[in-house]
Design an enzyme around this catalytic site. Structure first.
Site, PDB file in Angstrom:
ATOM      1  N   ASP A 197      -3.435   6.484  -2.882  1.00  0.00           N
ATOM      2  CA  ASP A 197      -2.237   5.910  -2.259  1.00  0.00           C
ATOM      3  C   ASP A 197      -1.661   4.844  -3.197  1.00  0.00           C
ATOM      4  O   ASP A 197      -2.154   4.656  -4.309  1.00  0.00           O
ATOM      5  CB  ASP A 197      -2.541   5.366  -0.854  1.00  0.00           C
ATOM      6  CG  ASP A 197      -3.377   4.109  -0.894  1.00  0.00           C
ATOM      7  OD1 ASP A 197      -4.098   3.913  -1.897  1.00  0.00           O
ATOM      8  OD2 ASP A 197      -3.321   3.307   0.056  1.00  0.00           O
ATOM      9  N   SER A 209       0.804  -1.222   0.000  1.00  0.00           N
ATOM     10  CA  SER A 209       0.000   0.000   0.000  1.00  0.00           C
ATOM     11  C   SER A 209       0.842   1.279   0.000  1.00  0.00           C
ATOM     12  O   SER A 209       1.594   1.524  -0.928  1.00  0.00           O
ATOM     13  CB  SER A 209      -0.964  -0.042   1.184  1.00  0.00           C
ATOM     14  OG  SER A 209      -1.867   1.018   1.128  1.00  0.00           O
TER      15      SER A 209
END
Length: 541
Positions: free
Chosen positions: A276, A64
């Site tokens: 993100d 992530s």
């Protein structure tokens, strides 16, 4: 189970000596070079899970918003939700087992979880754009194959796309087609229908600048762009061709540093947003005429969506229960606005997406967002059926139109997990339909000034909390001290909670001015340092 094959392959993916990892909300995360054995073993676990629930399971290779050198892995359960908590325990056991214990631990999991060894297993695999991801997903495939599982490798996808595929597969296509084209078509079709209803439809193009964190979001948005209606023009920045993933860019950077990402040039009042690294979080922002930066975080996104859905639900005249779910990190102004002005119930839960998702499932319409920009909307099956029926059969024009807009919203929202692409389209549709500029959205309420700090401690377990992490139970005397400090400032609140991943205690404080919020956060951090075993020098203001 072929124990010889297991031994042979396991030796090809050895566990580094002395390494222990914990499966948390984000699965496993570590430096990429430490994860080969974990990937192999999660391949094994996914096969066991698939056999246990007689359904397809997903495995996503991503870390992530972490730096590019890291990687990670998380499992996706049948309806696209996060792995069941009881299996998080198995994941941790399996990842930390010594080589010679693997067979024994697999047998134990099979007994405890009533795994039917004769069932077929199917695993969907996806990965992000990190240099290490391709090799690591190959290790996952080795694990799946050793236990005789089947797999489908989707290659490069966003995390929410993999969740979506798993859900489509296990609902026999009811949720959509389990292909990338299926995902692009379902979302863009719903979006196009919504944009058509907007007052200025067809007149002018809507422009949006997107910081893709040098990650997978850029690749997938370029693939999806041909599906968008011509009214919408997206401009991609930090697309991964030049710079490193998440470096000085992305939703996490913008939220934490409260400033625009590198590589994106902003003109006054232009709408901009950041994804993100794996495209499951989004934040918006803009610069005003004086050049001042304004962040629009998850709380404001949840508020915009709630205003819109509440109006539509009132128009269709159905008594559907709607609520917003937040964590203690939500800005006090957002909670006050939702409860007092919008009159929507707000529930506070512990930090972590799984807690928000779980609570949101209790309502007909459950909106949840973390302040960091991860969130979505859940519709109960009954609410969805009712809305689809009204969109088809309602005689009253106004009501039918509102139901149709709700139906398109249901199709545009990725209900399996927070999805930056889907959330972005939802926001763009709402702003167009309501004729709102980014500044008008921003001034719906004014955030209370706040400050986040962390204090290093010898052992984070000395802090125990209650009331959705808003009050500290141990060490004794800490909560009393915090209560006394809060009394010194107007509109103030503060709480402390142990980090889920490292020996630090996180502190959040808000108050009527930035100066007061900073002072309160500092005083609370000193209290934590002295009462909870702080390490190193005391916190400096």
């Amino acid at each position: 189970m072929d124990s010889e094959a297991l031994k042979k392959y396991s030796a090809l993916h050895p566990k580094p000596a002395g390494l222990t990892l914990q499966y948390g909300t984000a699965g496993f995360r570590a430096r990429a070079e430490q994860l080969d054995h974990v990937m192999f073993r999660m391949g094994l676990l996914a096969v066991l899970r698939s056999k246990a629930v007689a359904a397809t399971i997903g495995i996503m290779v991503t870390a992530s918003h972490n730096p590019e050198e890291d990687n990670g892995v998380k499992l996706v359960d049948p309806l696209g939700e996060m792995l069941h908590p009881s299996w998080e325990e198995y994941a941790t056991q399996l990842a930390n087992a010594e080589e010679q214990e693997l067979q024994k631990i697999i047998t134990e999991i099979c007994q405890k979880a009533a795994v039917n060894q004769h069932k077929d297993a199917l695993v969907f695999i996806g990965r992000d754009t990190r240099p290490s991801s391709e090799k690591l997903s190959q290790s996952v495939i080795d694990g799946i194959s050793v236990l005789g599982g089947q797999y489908h490798d989707y290659g490069l996808v966003t995390t929410p796309q993999l969740h979506y595929m798993v859900c489509c597969q296990n609902t026999q296509g009811q949720y959509g087609k389990a292909t990338l084209e299926g995902y692009y078509e379902k979302l863009s079709q719903a979006f196009t229908e919504l944009i058509k209803q907007s007052p200025s439809s067809g007149e002018s193009q809507r422009h949006l600048k997107i910081d893709c964190a040098n990650g997978i979001g850029a690749l997938k948005l370029s693939e999806m762009e041909p599906y968008f209606p011509k009214e919408v023009k997206i401009h991609l920045y930090n697309d991964g061709t030049k710079e490193k993933l998440n470096h000085l860019c992305g939703a996490d950077f913008v939220k934490v540093h409260q400033k625009p990402p590198g590589g994106l040039d902003m003109k006054p009042n232009e709408r901009c947003c950041s994804f993100d690294g794996d495209a499951d979080r989004i934040v918006y922002y803009y610069k005003d005429a004086t050049g001042h930066f304004h962040l629009i975080d998850g709380d404001k996104i949840a508020t915009l969506i709630s205003i819109f859905l509440k109006e539509l639900l009132a128009k269709v005249g159905q008594t559907l229960r709607m609520a917003v779910v937040q964590t203690a990190y939500a800005n006090g102004s957002s909670t006050r606005y939702l409860e007092e002005t919008l009159k929507v119930p707000v529930h506070c839960v512990k930090t972590g997406v799984k807690h928000l998702h779980h609570k949101a499932q209790e309502f007909d319409v459950g909106v949840y967002f973390e302040a960091n920009g991860h969130g979505t909307v859940l519709f109960s099956k009954a609410a969805e059926n009712k809305i689809r029926q009204l969109a088809k059969e309602e005689k009253d024009d106004e009501k039918r139109k509102a139901a149709k807009v709700l139906e398109n919203m249901i199709d545009l929202i990725n209900q399996t997990v927070g999805d930056a692409v889907s959330d972005m389209l939802v926001i763009e549709a709402i702003l167009a339909l309501k004729g709102l500029t980014v500044e008008q959205w921003d001034v719906i309420y004014t955030d209370l000034p706040n400050r986040l700090l962390k204090v290093q401690v010898a052992d984070r377990r000395v802090i125990d909390t209650t009331d959705a992490e808003r009050r500290a139970v141990t060490p004794s005397g800490l909560q009393e001290k915090i209560d006394a400090l809060i009394k010194k400032y107007k509109l103030s609140r503060a709480f402390v909670r142990p980090s889920g991943t490292e020996d630090v205690v996180r502190i959040y404080a808000e108050a009527d001015t930035q100066e007061n919020a900073d002072a309160l956060a500092h005083e609370v951090s000193l209290a934590v340092y002295h009462l909870a075993g702080g390490k190193g020098a005391p916190p400096q203001p």
